[in-house]
Design a protein around this motif. Sequence first.
Motif, PDB file in Angstrom:
ATOM      1  N   SER A 154      21.912  17.333 -20.440  1.00 10.22           N
ATOM      2  CA  SER A 154      21.926  17.918 -19.098  1.00 10.22           C
ATOM      3  C   SER A 154      20.524  18.150 -18.542  1.00 10.22           C
ATOM      4  CB  SER A 154      22.687  19.241 -19.115  1.00 10.22           C
ATOM      5  OG  SER A 154      21.971  20.228 -19.839  1.00 10.22           O
ATOM      6  N   GLY A 155      19.538  18.308 -19.433  1.00 12.44           N
ATOM      7  CA  GLY A 155      18.186  18.620 -18.979  1.00 12.44           C
ATOM      8  C   GLY A 155      17.985  20.080 -18.628  1.00 12.44           C
ATOM      9  N   PHE A 156      19.021  20.898 -18.785  1.00 10.45           N
ATOM     10  CA  PHE A 156      18.946  22.326 -18.446  1.00 10.45           C
ATOM     11  C   PHE A 156      18.696  23.133 -19.714  1.00 10.45           C
ATOM     12  CE2 PHE A 156      21.388  26.371 -17.638  1.00 10.45           C
ATOM     13  CZ  PHE A 156      20.458  26.935 -16.767  1.00 10.45           C
ATOM     14  N   MET A 157      17.515  23.778 -19.805  1.00  9.01           N
ATOM     15  CA  MET A 157      17.119  24.519 -20.997  1.00  9.01           C
ATOM     16  C   MET A 157      16.654  25.923 -20.601  1.00  9.01           C
ATOM     17  SD  MET A 157      16.609  24.503 -24.311  1.00  9.01           S
ATOM     18  CE  MET A 157      16.343  22.829 -24.887  1.00  9.01           C
ATOM     19  N   PRO A 158      17.578  26.845 -20.384  1.00 10.72           N
ATOM     20  CA  PRO A 158      17.177  28.193 -19.989  1.00 10.72           C
ATOM     21  C   PRO A 158      16.580  28.981 -21.148  1.00 10.72           C
ATOM     22  CG  PRO A 158      19.550  28.095 -20.301  1.00 10.72           C
ATOM     23  CD  PRO A 158      19.039  26.691 -20.461  1.00 10.72           C
ATOM     24  N   SER A 159      15.820  29.991 -20.814  1.00 16.54           N
ATOM     25  CA  SER A 159      15.269  30.957 -21.756  1.00 16.54           C
ATOM     26  C   SER A 159      15.565  32.347 -21.211  1.00 16.54           C
ATOM     27  CB  SER A 159      13.758  30.761 -21.909  1.00 16.54           C
ATOM     28  OG  SER A 159      13.447  29.464 -22.376  1.00 16.54           O
ATOM     29  N   PHE A 160      15.274  33.381 -21.999  1.00 17.13           N
ATOM     30  CA  PHE A 160      15.411  34.724 -21.458  1.00 17.13           C
ATOM     31  C   PHE A 160      14.244  35.593 -21.895  1.00 17.13           C
ATOM     32  CE2 PHE A 160      17.686  35.338 -25.531  1.00 17.13           C
ATOM     33  CZ  PHE A 160      17.203  36.579 -25.947  1.00 17.13           C
ATOM     34  N   ALA A 161      13.995  36.629 -21.121  1.00 17.34           N
ATOM     35  CA  ALA A 161      12.940  37.591 -21.421  1.00 17.34           C
ATOM     36  C   ALA A 161      13.548  38.987 -21.476  1.00 17.34           C
ATOM     37  CB  ALA A 161      11.853  37.534 -20.358  1.00 17.34           C
ATOM     38  N   LEU A 162      13.112  39.764 -22.441  1.00 11.23           N
ATOM     39  CA  LEU A 162      13.499  41.164 -22.535  1.00 11.23           C
ATOM     40  C   LEU A 162      12.316  42.006 -22.085  1.00 11.23           C
ATOM     41  CD1 LEU A 162      15.610  43.306 -23.492  1.00 11.23           C
ATOM     42  CD2 LEU A 162      14.409  43.284 -25.696  1.00 11.23           C
ATOM     43  N   LEU A 163      12.526  42.838 -21.073  1.00  9.60           N
ATOM     44  CA  LEU A 163      11.477  43.721 -20.563  1.00  9.60           C
ATOM     45  C   LEU A 163      11.687  45.111 -21.149  1.00  9.60           C
ATOM     46  CD1 LEU A 163      11.144  41.285 -18.734  1.00  9.60           C
ATOM     47  CD2 LEU A 163      10.798  42.835 -16.798  1.00  9.60           C
ATOM     48  N   VAL A 164      10.674  45.586 -21.873  1.00 12.10           N
ATOM     49  CA  VAL A 164      10.787  46.815 -22.647  1.00 12.10           C
ATOM     50  C   VAL A 164       9.827  47.863 -22.105  1.00 12.10           C
ATOM     51  CG1 VAL A 164      10.611  47.809 -24.959  1.00 12.10           C
ATOM     52  CG2 VAL A 164      11.352  45.428 -24.678  1.00 12.10           C
ATOM     53  N   PRO A 165      10.307  49.064 -21.770  1.00 17.54           N
ATOM     54  CA  PRO A 165       9.401  50.097 -21.251  1.00 17.54           C
ATOM     55  C   PRO A 165       8.386  50.536 -22.300  1.00 17.54           C
ATOM     56  CG  PRO A 165      11.599  51.009 -21.684  1.00 17.54           C
ATOM     57  CD  PRO A 165      11.709  49.524 -21.828  1.00 17.54           C
ATOM     58  N   GLY A 166       7.088  50.552 -21.880  1.00 17.62           N
ATOM     59  CA  GLY A 166       6.026  51.036 -22.748  1.00 17.62           C
ATOM     60  C   GLY A 166       5.544  50.065 -23.803  1.00 17.62           C
ATOM     61  N   LEU A 167       6.075  48.841 -23.831  1.00 19.42           N
ATOM     62  CA  LEU A 167       5.674  47.867 -24.847  1.00 19.42           C
ATOM     63  C   LEU A 167       4.342  47.214 -24.469  1.00 19.42           C
ATOM     64  CD1 LEU A 167       6.765  46.474 -27.487  1.00 19.42           C
ATOM     65  CD2 LEU A 167       7.549  44.618 -25.978  1.00 19.42           C
ATOM     66  N   ASN A 168       3.466  47.019 -25.468  1.00 22.07           N
ATOM     67  CA  ASN A 168       2.161  46.408 -25.216  1.00 22.07           C
ATOM     68  C   ASN A 168       2.216  44.889 -25.151  1.00 22.07           C
ATOM     69  OD1 ASN A 168       0.712  48.834 -25.057  1.00 22.07           O
ATOM     70  ND2 ASN A 168       0.576  48.971 -27.299  1.00 22.07           N
ATOM     71  N   GLN A 169       3.255  44.276 -25.708  1.00 26.90           N
ATOM     72  CA  GLN A 169       3.367  42.810 -25.713  1.00 26.90           C
ATOM     73  C   GLN A 169       3.659  42.296 -24.302  1.00 26.90           C
ATOM     74  OE1 GLN A 169       6.030  41.300 -28.702  1.00 26.90           O
ATOM     75  NE2 GLN A 169       6.183  39.271 -27.787  1.00 26.90           N
ATOM     76  N   ASN A 170       2.978  41.234 -23.899  1.00 26.71           N
ATOM     77  CA  ASN A 170       3.191  40.650 -22.568  1.00 26.71           C
ATOM     78  C   ASN A 170       3.194  39.137 -22.649  1.00 26.71           C
ATOM     79  OD1 ASN A 170       3.207  42.806 -20.310  1.00 26.71           O
ATOM     80  ND2 ASN A 170       1.543  43.481 -21.648  1.00 26.71           N
ATOM     81  N   ASP A 171       4.330  38.563 -23.005  1.00 23.25           N
ATOM     82  CA  ASP A 171       4.456  37.106 -23.054  1.00 23.25           C
ATOM     83  C   ASP A 171       4.420  36.530 -21.644  1.00 23.25           C
ATOM     84  OD1 ASP A 171       4.694  37.380 -25.762  1.00 23.25           O
ATOM     85  OD2 ASP A 171       6.881  37.148 -25.809  1.00 23.25           O
ATOM     86  N   SER A 172       4.040  35.263 -21.560  1.00 26.07           N
ATOM     87  CA  SER A 172       3.899  34.597 -20.267  1.00 26.07           C
ATOM     88  C   SER A 172       5.256  34.337 -19.620  1.00 26.07           C
ATOM     89  CB  SER A 172       3.153  33.272 -20.451  1.00 26.07           C
ATOM     90  OG  SER A 172       3.067  32.577 -19.230  1.00 26.07           O
TER      91      SER A 172
END
Length: 339
Positions: free
Chosen positions: A86-104
């Motif tokens: 299909s060519g459709f490859m979704p991803s997801f992000a979890l947004l966490v309050p107070g977390l120092n990690q910041n993925d692109s």
Amino acid sequence: MRLTWFMVSLVVVLLFVPVAAWAHSPQFPEGNHSLETAYQIKDAAKSWAIYTALEHPDKADYYKFTVSKGDKIQVSLITPDSPSSSGFMPSFALLVPGLNQNDSLPVYIEVPVGYGVIVVNGTALEEAVYEPFSPGWFYELANMTMDAPTDGTYYVMVFEKANNTGNYGLAVGYLEEFTLIEFITIPCKVLTIYTWEGQNRFITLLPIILALIIGGIMLYWRNKKGMAPKDISKWLAAFAGLMFLGSAASTIYQMLLAFSITGVSAEALFTLLFVAISIALGVITLLYAVRHKPALTLWRRVVLIAVGVIALFGWSGLYLGPALAILAALVPPYAIRKE
């Protein structure tokens, strides 16, 4: 008759044990394309299966839930089609309050102030998973399990890095439980899941429609020979039985369709239990309808009502079958001809 009824009841009881342990509560959100319109997941521990589509190439879908520190968070992402085709490859992000990690993240995704970002990228899998209770199939692309590091509202964003669109599912939570309304409305929601898989709505109903047409022709033929149901109650029971058999045929069709994608799965034994229940209920109601001897005694009224209730909770007959079985039991005495 009583032995048959006992066996059917036992099968239903045995069936509902794994259903309560494995099934998810389906949801179908729309319009949740921003933080302000994020779809609220009321209980992040309860197992939800969200079936929807990423419709805009430059927008993400937003979800939110509130948890306490130490609570388990479980999220997985699925699609009905293989990403390699299909060519459709979704991803997801979890947004966490107070977390120092910041993925692109893509630039169009909103991140609240004070939140860190964990991205879980989708990966292409060539083998689909068989789902025994719809029945159906899916490809699991991404999943994560973690303990909440702090109290607060967490966000999940689903997006596609290549800006493609397509159908996806988001499973959240791990406690498999239903409210009464959620359980009863499963058959209606399953029809929507079939559409999410890419099936035509009419085709999904065709096995039930054919069962009614073929059964109706056979009843007409019996009527020409003087062997048709003799009163309103039996006619109602006859079409209830055809609805139950139609459900069995529909489930078998969906199982075989899923097998064409996943291959044969041992989990289909659970699917076959649903088939067996529908067949048993269909046989019970049709035997009452076509046999001349059984009159609508108080015992048979009770049995027909019980058939309707079990069919409702056994997801058989698409609501019409259970309703007809119960109506067949409630027919007033003056509407029944003596045999």
